[in-house]
Motif scaffolding. Structure first.
Motif, short mmCIF file in Angstrom:
data_model
loop_
_atom_site.label_atom_id
_atom_site.label_comp_id
_atom_site.label_asym_id
_atom_site.label_seq_id
_atom_site.Cartn_x
_atom_site.Cartn_y
_atom_site.Cartn_z
N TRP A 147 8.17 -3.31 19.88
CA TRP A 147 7.67 -2.99 21.31
C TRP A 147 8.92 -2.32 22.16
N PRO A 148 8.30 -1.41 22.92
CA PRO A 148 9.31 -0.82 23.88
C PRO A 148 9.67 -1.97 24.88
N PRO A 149 10.91 -1.73 25.54
CA PRO A 149 11.59 -2.57 26.29
C PRO A 149 10.70 -2.64 27.44
N GLU A 150 9.97 -1.79 27.94
CA GLU A 150 9.24 -1.78 29.14
C GLU A 150 7.90 -2.77 29.08
N ARG A 151 7.37 -2.69 27.81
CA ARG A 151 6.32 -3.68 27.23
C ARG A 151 6.76 -4.98 27.17
N VAL A 152 7.92 -5.20 26.56
CA VAL A 152 8.31 -6.52 26.64
C VAL A 152 8.34 -7.07 27.94
N ARG A 153 8.94 -6.13 28.97
CA ARG A 153 9.30 -6.74 30.42
C ARG A 153 7.75 -6.99 30.94
N ARG A 154 6.81 -6.29 30.73
CA ARG A 154 5.45 -6.49 31.45
C ARG A 154 4.89 -7.67 30.58
N VAL A 155 4.82 -7.75 29.47
CA VAL A 155 4.21 -8.99 29.05
C VAL A 155 4.91 -10.29 29.53
N LEU A 156 6.16 -10.24 29.38
CA LEU A 156 6.93 -11.29 29.91
C LEU A 156 6.82 -11.73 31.35
N LEU A 157 6.75 -10.95 32.20
CA LEU A 157 6.28 -10.90 33.63
C LEU A 157 4.87 -11.70 33.66
N HIS A 158 3.98 -11.13 32.68
CA HIS A 158 2.65 -11.58 32.59
C HIS A 158 2.67 -13.36 32.33
N GLU A 159 3.33 -13.38 31.47
CA GLU A 159 3.66 -14.81 30.83
C GLU A 159 4.38 -15.71 31.84
N LEU A 160 5.42 -15.23 32.56
CA LEU A 160 6.02 -16.03 33.63
C LEU A 160 5.17 -16.25 34.87
N GLY A 161 4.20 -15.56 35.06
CA GLY A 161 3.20 -15.83 35.99
C GLY A 161 2.36 -16.98 35.72
N HIS A 162 1.87 -17.18 34.40
CA HIS A 162 1.40 -18.41 34.13
C HIS A 162 2.33 -19.74 34.34
N VAL A 163 3.52 -19.55 33.94
CA VAL A 163 4.57 -20.60 34.26
C VAL A 163 4.64 -20.78 35.67
N ARG A 164 4.72 -19.61 36.61
CA ARG A 164 4.83 -20.01 38.02
C ARG A 164 3.65 -20.68 38.62
N ARG A 165 2.37 -20.29 38.22
CA ARG A 165 1.43 -20.86 38.51
C ARG A 165 0.74 -22.34 38.04
N LEU A 166 1.80 -22.75 37.08
CA LEU A 166 1.29 -23.85 36.26
C LEU A 166 0.09 -24.11 35.93
N ASP A 167 -0.36 -22.81 35.14
CA ASP A 167 -1.46 -22.77 34.44
C ASP A 167 -1.45 -23.49 33.11
N SER A 168 -0.57 -24.00 32.56
CA SER A 168 -0.66 -25.01 31.47
C SER A 168 -1.16 -26.22 31.80
N LEU A 169 -0.86 -26.74 32.89
CA LEU A 169 -1.07 -27.98 33.55
C LEU A 169 -2.59 -27.93 33.81
N GLY A 170 -3.18 -26.84 34.51
CA GLY A 170 -4.65 -26.91 34.73
C GLY A 170 -5.39 -26.63 33.61
N SER A 171 -4.82 -26.00 32.57
CA SER A 171 -5.75 -25.74 31.24
C SER A 171 -5.80 -27.19 30.42
N THR A 172 -4.66 -27.86 30.42
CA THR A 172 -4.61 -29.09 30.04
C THR A 172 -5.68 -30.21 30.50
N ILE A 173 -5.65 -30.05 31.95
CA ILE A 173 -6.82 -30.98 32.52
C ILE A 173 -8.05 -30.35 32.26
N ALA A 174 -8.20 -29.02 32.21
CA ALA A 174 -9.58 -28.61 31.97
C ALA A 174 -10.21 -29.08 30.35
N GLN A 175 -9.27 -29.02 29.68
CA GLN A 175 -9.66 -29.26 28.37
C GLN A 175 -10.11 -30.82 28.41
#
Length: 175
Positions: A147-175
């Motif tokens: 991937w071009p560096p800009e795409r890697v940055r965009r995808v990384l920022l998207h994934e870090l948004g999940h980390v910052r919002r604690l989406d993993s915890l919410g997903s685990t509780i929902a499951q």
């Protein structure tokens, strides 16, 4: 191999955290309640003699709804534990790349994420994925190396948004 102990503890904590929500969402299970008045019986009650105890009656057997309820709960918890174990196996087989880690550290500083975050590239991953609340992890697919560096940055920022919002915890509780 069995799932790591921390996965089991996270599963236990997520289950405990989900109990109030489940109690609110699920229909109540009817439980038999003994009446305050003794029930008149045509059969005489056995009288306990000194040194001899009265016969103990077996508890009533569980009804089909209760058994089905706990069977479904057990299957869902087993599915969750199996998913975590498979993620751990994919993670162990993934490669750590310093380029991705440096970019992640810069993005974390930009977003104010202070937790230690690991990033790897795995051959088995088909899409970027994030999991883990206490120790977040991001896994990129092998194709991300092209991937071009800009795409890697965009995808990384998207994934870090999940980390910052604690989406993993919410997903685990929902499951």
């Amino acid at each position: 191999s069995p799932p790591p102990l921390r996965c089991v503890w996270m599963l236990v904590l997520a289950t405990i955290a989900a109990l109030p929500l489940l109690a609110w969402l699920l229909p109540p299970l009817p439980l038999p309640v003994l009446s305050a008045q003794p029930v008149a019986s045509e059969l005489p009650m056995p009288v306990a003699r000194a040194g001899v105890s009265a016969p103990v009656q077996a508890p009533p057997s569980a009804n089909l709804e209760t058994l089905l309820y706990f069977a479904v709960v057990g299957l869902l918890l087993a599915r969750l534990a199996l998913g975590r174990a498979l993620l751990e196996r994919i993670w162990r087989n993934a490669d750590r790349l310093e380029v991705f880690q440096r970019e992640t550290d810069k993005a974390c500083a930009l977003l104010g994420i202070t937790r230690k975050l690991d990033v790897r590239v795995g051959a088995q991953a088909t899409v970027p994925m994030t999991w883990g609340t206490l120790r977040p992890r991001i896994l990129f697919p092998r194709q991300a190396l092209a991937w071009p560096p800009e795409r890697v940055r965009r995808v990384l920022l998207h994934e870090l948004g999940h980390v910052r919002r604690l989406d993993s915890l919410g997903s685990t509780i929902a499951q």
